[in-house]
Scaffold this motif. Structure first.
Motif, mmCIF file in Angstrom:
data_model
loop_
_atom_site.group_PDB
_atom_site.id
_atom_site.type_symbol
_atom_site.label_atom_id
_atom_site.label_comp_id
_atom_site.label_asym_id
_atom_site.label_seq_id
_atom_site.Cartn_x
_atom_site.Cartn_y
_atom_site.Cartn_z
ATOM 1 N N MET A 134 81.234 33.213 34.066
ATOM 2 C CA MET A 134 80.947 32.236 33.455
ATOM 3 C C MET A 134 80.428 31.517 32.861
ATOM 4 O O MET A 134 80.861 30.400 33.859
ATOM 5 N N SER A 135 78.963 30.916 33.510
ATOM 6 C CA SER A 135 78.839 30.053 33.961
ATOM 7 C C SER A 135 78.997 28.526 32.747
ATOM 8 O O SER A 135 79.085 29.167 31.339
ATOM 9 N N ASP A 136 79.001 27.061 32.871
ATOM 10 C CA ASP A 136 79.501 26.037 32.438
ATOM 11 C C ASP A 136 78.598 25.670 31.600
ATOM 12 O O ASP A 136 78.131 25.224 31.042
ATOM 13 N N HIS A 137 77.474 26.063 31.844
ATOM 14 C CA HIS A 137 75.667 26.058 31.771
ATOM 15 C C HIS A 137 75.589 26.376 30.912
ATOM 16 O O HIS A 137 75.333 27.996 30.750
ATOM 17 N N PRO A 138 74.529 25.982 29.187
ATOM 18 C CA PRO A 138 74.137 26.880 28.643
ATOM 19 C C PRO A 138 73.257 27.154 28.837
ATOM 20 O O PRO A 138 71.210 27.248 29.812
ATOM 21 N N ALA A 139 72.479 28.712 28.246
ATOM 22 C CA ALA A 139 71.365 29.211 29.021
ATOM 23 C C ALA A 139 70.583 28.448 28.150
ATOM 24 O O ALA A 139 70.156 28.217 27.074
ATOM 25 N N SER A 140 69.820 28.043 29.207
ATOM 26 C CA SER A 140 67.603 28.177 28.863
ATOM 27 C C SER A 140 67.522 28.949 28.004
ATOM 28 O O SER A 140 67.179 30.081 28.137
ATOM 29 N N PRO A 141 66.451 28.595 26.583
ATOM 30 C CA PRO A 141 65.916 29.133 25.573
ATOM 31 C C PRO A 141 64.530 29.805 26.828
ATOM 32 O O PRO A 141 64.077 28.917 27.623
ATOM 33 N N SER A 142 64.126 30.795 26.020
ATOM 34 C CA SER A 142 63.534 32.095 27.257
ATOM 35 C C SER A 142 62.000 30.938 26.399
ATOM 36 O O SER A 142 61.917 30.336 25.548
ATOM 37 N N ARG A 143 61.315 31.127 27.704
ATOM 38 C CA ARG A 143 59.597 30.455 27.029
ATOM 39 C C ARG A 143 58.888 31.131 25.801
ATOM 40 O O ARG A 143 58.532 31.382 25.683
ATOM 41 N N GLY A 144 60.283 32.600 25.522
ATOM 42 C CA GLY A 144 58.651 33.462 25.153
ATOM 43 C C GLY A 144 58.440 34.867 26.017
ATOM 44 O O GLY A 144 58.687 34.778 27.230
ATOM 45 N N THR A 145 57.810 35.771 25.582
ATOM 46 C CA THR A 145 57.668 36.915 26.048
ATOM 47 C C THR A 145 56.298 37.537 26.457
ATOM 48 O O THR A 145 55.664 36.828 25.684
ATOM 49 N N ILE A 146 56.539 38.487 28.239
ATOM 50 C CA ILE A 146 55.217 38.364 28.293
ATOM 51 C C ILE A 146 54.793 39.764 28.402
ATOM 52 O O ILE A 146 56.224 39.794 29.019
ATOM 53 N N LEU A 147 53.861 39.977 27.861
ATOM 54 C CA LEU A 147 53.465 41.002 27.261
ATOM 55 C C LEU A 147 53.094 42.318 28.447
ATOM 56 O O LEU A 147 52.067 41.376 29.044
ATOM 57 N N VAL A 148 53.432 43.043 29.851
ATOM 58 C CA VAL A 148 53.082 43.518 30.952
ATOM 59 C C VAL A 148 52.950 45.005 30.259
ATOM 60 O O VAL A 148 53.871 46.083 29.976
ATOM 61 N N VAL A 149 51.303 45.489 30.213
ATOM 62 C CA VAL A 149 50.749 46.205 30.377
ATOM 63 C C VAL A 149 50.734 46.988 31.220
ATOM 64 O O VAL A 149 49.344 46.473 32.375
ATOM 65 N N ASN A 150 51.020 48.574 31.428
ATOM 66 C CA ASN A 150 50.658 49.150 32.432
ATOM 67 C C ASN A 150 50.001 50.511 32.145
ATOM 68 O O ASN A 150 50.437 51.765 31.400
ATOM 69 N N ALA B 133 60.359 39.440 30.064
ATOM 70 C CA ALA B 133 59.071 40.454 30.061
ATOM 71 C C ALA B 133 59.307 42.049 28.857
ATOM 72 O O ALA B 133 60.470 42.535 29.189
ATOM 73 N N CYS B 134 57.937 41.975 28.616
ATOM 74 C CA CYS B 134 57.967 43.123 28.032
ATOM 75 C C CYS B 134 57.163 44.555 28.144
ATOM 76 O O CYS B 134 56.258 44.541 28.637
ATOM 77 N N MET B 135 57.460 45.244 29.444
ATOM 78 C CA MET B 135 56.868 46.205 30.189
ATOM 79 C C MET B 135 56.444 47.396 29.335
ATOM 80 O O MET B 135 57.197 47.889 28.323
#
Length: 145
Positions: free
Chosen positions: A1-17, A51-53
């Motif tokens: 476990m890390s002593d550093h808090p998790a960085s907030p996400s910059r957001g979700t990128i939708l990846v459509v294939n 990423a949302c695949m």
């Protein structure tokens, strides 16, 4: 476990294939869906995104984009054999308020309706697309100014 808090996400990128099935059309040229997803998740995470695949048939692309665009800060789309010049796809992407990037695993010389088109970079087109989105997505808003 890390002593550093998790960085907030910059957001979700939708990846459509538009890629279908778990296999490779050509064992030596095309990555599998699982390989693509692993690569994209790694690149997105390195930039602070999730990423949302979505793997879907060509008919499902527009519904997928419409359903997820409001929760995404950017869209990366691999249209496969589907024409990116399609009026339906063009109109769907134009109706979103987020930047869109078309990628092609092969090299095509074609203009499209996307904000940016990346062509001929193979699987690294995903990295280039996410790198590009990371430079224009504004913190807290997700949408370029």
């Amino acid at each position: 476990m890390s002593d550093h808090p998790a960085s907030p996400s910059r957001g979700t990128i939708l990846v459509v294939n538009a890629l279908t099935g778990p296999g490779r059309p050509d064992e030596h040229l095309e990555p599998t869906s699982a390989e693509i997803e692993q690569f994209i998740q790694s690149v997105a995470s390195a930039h602070g995104f999730t990423a949302c695949m979505k793997f879907c048939n060509e008919a499902g692309m527009m519904d997928t984009v419409r359903a997820a665009a409001a929760q995404s800060v950017g869209i990366v789309i691999n249209t496969g054999g589907f024409s990116p010049a399609s009026p339906v796809l063009h109109n769907t992407l134009a109706s979103t308020s987020v930047p869109t990037v078309e990628i092609r695993l092969n090299n095509i010389a074609q203009f499209s309706a996307f904000t940016v088109a990346i062509s001929g970079a193979g699987i690294y087109g995903y990295k280039l697309a996410i790198d590009y989105l990371s430079t224009i997505v504004q913190p807290g808003r997700g949408v370029p100014g």
